[in-house]
Every structure is written in C-alpha cells, then in structure tokens.
Design an enzyme around this catalytic site. Structure first.
Site: not given
Ligand code: FAD
Ligand code: NAI
Length: 462
Positions: A35, A40, A177, A180, A317, A441
């Site tokens: 990126r 990430g 549901a 995300i 994360a 409190h």
């Molecule tokens: P990533 O964060 O996915 O990072 C991997 C990095 O590796 C990327 O930047 C990618 O470009 C790079 N990469 C991959 N392959 C290569 C390669 N071959 N060469 C160079 N670079 C490469 N988790 C929480 O705990 N709290 C939250 O509030 C939360 N909110 C989220 C909201 C959303 C919308 C989403 C999608 C996820 C959320 N998550 C949340 C989940 C969290 O983002 C992931 O669990 C976390 O980022 C995983 O970290 P990671 O280091 O394993 O990988």
């Molecule tokens: P998720 O696994 O939390 O939820 C996916 C939902 O989609 C489930 O309820 C599942 O039953 C439903 N589903 C699957 N197939 C379906 C279909 N065909 N039709 C209707 N519903 C269907 O996955 P989500 O929300 O995409 O998040 C992905 C990951 O990102 C999670 O593992 C989560 O841990 C991480 N994340 C964490 C956050 C946090 O910690 N606050 C915030 C956002 C993401």
C-alpha cells in the site's frame, strides 16, 4: 541486496507491532508494504476510519436527540458528508504517519512494494531480493465474496467502499448482521439512511452471548434499523445509481427483492495470501485458506512464521498485535505468549457491545456449572445522567470456585469497561475479588462491580 534478521510482510497491526518489537529486541528489521501508506486494513480502511465515522455520526445523534433535554438549544447540525470524509481521511493520515514516524525512530526499513518469498531467507520486492534470517508473514485479510453479488465499490460495496460513498444513500441494504454490517449500518442510519439488514441466520453477531444478541438487535431496531432474519441473499443487480437485492427466506423458501441506493456486502473476511508464493514453497494451509502455524507461529517451512488475520483465530487488530509481539519474542530467542482465552471483542455502536471469555451457551455445551451476575445500566447514576441507561453488564463465574469465566457488556463505554474483566481473568480473579475492589463514584465501572456483587450476595442498586 540488503540483509536482515527479520523481514515482515505486511504493515497492519500484526506486522508493524511485530517490526517495532523486533527492533526493540535488537534485531535488524525490514517491513514490506505494498500500500502507499503503513498501517494495513486497520488504519487505512478498517478500525480507524470506521470509528471516525461512528464518532461523527454519534455526535449528530446526540445533538438531534439529547441536546435540547440538557438545555442546549439552537439549530441542530446538518450533515456535510464531504467534510465528514475529510475528517475521516485526516484521522487516517495522522495514524499512518504515526507508524511511519515509529519506523524511523526504531530504524525499521520500509521496503515499498509487494513482496514474495523466493525461498526461506529470501524476499523479493520489485527487482530487489533481500536476505533475512527470519520471515514473518502478516499479509492480513480481504472481504469474502458472495456468489451472485458483484462488488463495484460504488453502489454494491464492501466496507472499503462504504467508508467513502459518493453521498449518504437514501436506502442502504446491508448483507450480513455481523460486526461490519452493524457498525457501518449504524453510521448510515444516524446520518439519515433507511437501513435494512439482511441476515442469513436468526440472530445478529453470531457466536456472541444469546441475551446480548437479542437485546442488541432490539436496541438497533429502536434506532431505526430494519432486520430481515433467516434470509439467504441470492444475487444483486446494479445500475450506476441503484441496486436490487434478491433474497430467499429460509423458513418457507419465498423469494423477495429489496431496492436500494447502495448495498454493503459484509459477510465476513478471508485470509489474503496472493502473490506470496506460498504454493511453490509448500507452506501448509488450513482448509479455510489460512496459513497453518504451530504454537510458536511457525509455518510448516522452517524460517517462515505467520501472524494476524492470515492465520486462524478472531480477525481482530489487537489479536494480530499480540501475535506480532509474541512472534518477535520467538525470533529473538525468547518465549512469546498469547492467551487466546482472554481476547476481548468490541462492537463500537452506541451503546457499545463488548465480550470476553465464555458465553452461557459455550459453558452449557461443555456441561460446566456456572453462575451469572447481571446489572442494568438503569441502576447506574452516571449512565442515567448521560442518557446511557440501555444495556447491562453480565459476569459469568464458575459455580464452585467463583472464578470469572467470561463477561458480556452492552452499554456505555463497554469497550473500555471490558478490560477490567480481562485483567481480572488474566490474574485468575474471582467475582468476589472484583466486587471487593473499590470503584470510583460516579463511573460506568460501578456497573461492573455491581454485576460482580450479583454473582454473590447481590447488587446494591437494584
Ligand atoms: P492487515 O491489517 O490486513 O494488514 C496486512 C497488510 O499487508 C496490508 O496493508 C497489505 O497491503 C499488506 N500486504 C499483504 N500482502 C503483501 C505483500 N505480498 N507484500 C506487501 N504487503 C502486503 N479489528 C479490531 O480489532 N477493531 C476494530 O474496530 C476493527 N474494525 C474494523 C473495521 C473494518 C471496516 C474492517 C474491514 C476491519 C476491522 N477490524 C477491526 C479488523 C482489523 O482491521 C484486522 O483484524 C487487522 O487489520 C488485521 O491485522 P493484520 O496485521 O493481520 O492485517
Ligand atoms: P462477520 O463474520 O462478523 O459477520 C458476517 C455476517 O454475515 C454473519 O452474521 C453471517 O451469518 C452473515 N452472512 C453470511 N453469508 C450471508 C448471506 N449469504 N446472506 C446474509 N447474511 C450472510 O463478518 P464481517 O461483519 O464482514 O466482519 C469481518 C471481520 O472483521 C470480523 O471477523 C470482525 O472480527 C472484523 N471486524 C471487527 C470489528 C471490531 O472489532 N469492532 C469491526 C469490523 C470488522
């Protein structure tokens, strides 16, 4: 060609934390990132941007619903979506630049580009091949696809597109549901979208405590989200501005169609391993496409470790960060450790949802005897003053020993409160230990103490 002790592939929370820890332990480190910015998924298109939008939209909700009651009068704010996205972008930039600063401070080389592993000890980035004693894969995850649903990131979007829609959609359909779907669904509902969530199962947020699931769904319904449960999405059809979502109800196979201005596909994420060259290396994978590792995060190929979303376990994360630190300790010749039994999960809606450890459902399945202490935020003075009386704290303790086995919170600052219980669990505390601890409190944390009291002789304020 340069030579390192460790090369980490990916700079998400797993990779960048691992890199910093390796450097702190005296190792020569490089981190490969394709990126344009470090951090990430989490910093660029995940945790951080979603929380910025949750914060901004919550402020709007407070202004619209609670300001007047507190005597704060005047015109309520309107939504300048472009400015809200600018605020979100600046939040991302501050965080990604922060990691860049930490890399410089710790003398970590950022190898810019996409990396592949030629053989153990050799990582290719662009035309350069770098030598290293250890390779740690932290390549993260990407959104899972759904058959019949074509994502264009404009009308039919994953979370990435949902964080930068052209405008606030009038009608938004969320598929899934899960975490995300409910976080981003809440954002758009507060900004004025009509949000319909279509979920395959009969419950929201699968795997969570059943009582929390029901109360949480009810709370979100009150906030204006509509739920269609037990519905399997068949396909979407999209034009440049609109989409149709076709689904079948599982109970009677009846077919239905929803129309929307935008569709968010949030049905889970899958490990990202493209381009790493794992097949050629013979790295063993699980049947869910994750990189298989042992208890030291070592893959089947010596000298190559893996951490974070790309291996099994919750895609969070902080789980990736903990593994990053532990894997760094391993390659430095120490003993890394992650307690997978005490990893909290938080959903940053309002109210927040947080959990750690066992659920009643999991303990029943194990046949283990337990007791439950519950306390409603309605009995918490601070929560009442702050319009935050919805929800409760539930502590589950072993029936005989009183040792805390898990906790589930729906309520204000749940994502912070849960850590009191995480620390207690790490120290093997009993519910009584928590109940005997003086809590200031008026704080929300008094509700945690009251739930701990409820595991014994009973709470005071209920
Ligand atoms: P990533 O964060 O996915 O990072 C991997 C990095 O590796 C990327 O930047 C990618 O470009 C790079 N990469 C991959 N392959 C290569 C390669 N071959 N060469 C160079 N670079 C490469 N988790 C929480 O705990 N709290 C939250 O509030 C939360 N909110 C989220 C909201 C959303 C919308 C989403 C999608 C996820 C959320 N998550 C949340 C989940 C969290 O983002 C992931 O669990 C976390 O980022 C995983 O970290 P990671 O280091 O394993 O990988
Ligand atoms: P998720 O696994 O939390 O939820 C996916 C939902 O989609 C489930 O309820 C599942 O039953 C439903 N589903 C699957 N197939 C379906 C279909 N065909 N039709 C209707 N519903 C269907 O996955 P989500 O929300 O995409 O998040 C992905 C990951 O990102 C999670 O593992 C989560 O841990 C991480 N994340 C964490 C956050 C946090 O910690 N606050 C915030 C956002 C993401």
């Amino acid at each position: 060609m340069s030579s390192y002790d460790v090369i980490i592939i990916g700079s998400g929370p797993g990779g960048y934390v691992c890199a910093i820890r390796c450097a702190q332990l005296g190792l020569k480190v490089a981190c490969v990132e394709g990126r344009e910015t470090l951090g990430g998924t989490c910093l660029n298109v995940g945790c951080i941007p979603s929380k910025a939008l949750l914060h901004a939209s919550h402020m709007l909700h407070e202004a619209e619903h609670n300001f007047a009651t507190m005597g704060l009068k005047g015109k309520s704010p309107s939504v300048d979506w472009k400015q809200m996205l600018t605020y979100k972008e600046s939040t991302i930039e501050q965080n990604t630049k922060g990691i860049e600063f930490l890399f410089k401070k710790n003398k970590i080389d950022w190898l810019k580009g996409w990396g592949s592993i030629q053989e153990p000890g050799k990582v290719k980035v662009g035309d350069d091949v770098h030598e290293t004693k250890n390779i740690i894969i932290a390549s993260g995850s990407e959104p899972a696809s759904l058959p019949g649903v074509e994502v264009d990131e404009k009308v039919v979007v994953t979370s990435t597109g949902a964080l930068e829609l052209g405008k606030v959609p009038k009608k938004l359909v969320v598929i899934g549901a899960g975490v995300i779907g409910l976080e981003l669904g809440s954002v758009y509902a507060r900004l004025g979208s009509e949000v319909t969530v279509v979920e395959f199962l009969d419950v929201v947020t699968p795997g969570m405590d059943g009582e929390i699931q029901k109360t949480f769904q009810r709370t979100l319904k009150k906030q204006g989200l509509t739920f269609i449960m037990g519905a399997a999405v068949q396909k979407t059809e999209a034009t440049k501005t609109k989409a149709k979502v076709h689904y079948k109800l599982r109970k009677d196979d009846s077919e239905h169609v929803l129309e929307a201005d935008a569709v968010l596909v949030a049905t889970g994420r899958k490990p990202f391993t493209e381009g790493l060259g794992l097949n050629a290396l013979g790295v063993k994978m699980t049947d869910r496409g994750q990189i298989a590792v042992n208890e030291k995060w070592e893959t089947s190929v010596p000298g190559i470790l893996a951490i974070g979303d790309v291996i099994e376990g919750p895609m969070l994360a902080h789980k990736a960060e903990d593994e990053g630190m532990a894997a760094a300790e391993q390659v430095a010749g120490r003993h890394g450790h992650v307690n997978y039994g005490v990893i909290p999960g938080v959903i940053y809606t309002h109210p927040e949802v947080a959990n750690v450890g066992a659920t009643e459902e999991s303990l029943k399945a194990e046949g283990r005897a337990y007791k439950v202490g519950k306390f409603s935020f309605m009995g918490n003075g601070r929560a009442k003053a702050n319009f935050a009386g919805d929800g409760f704290v539930k502590i589950i303790a072993d029936k005989d020993t009183d040792r805390i086995l898990g906790a589930h919170i729906l309520g204000p600052a749940a994502g912070d409160l849960i850590h009191e219980i995480c620390v207690a669990m790490e120290f093997g505390a009993s519910a009584e230990d928590l109940a005997m601890t003086c809590h200031a409190h008026p704080t929300y944390s008094e509700a945690v103490r009251e739930a701990a009291l409820a595991c014994g002789d009973g709470p005071i304020h209920m």
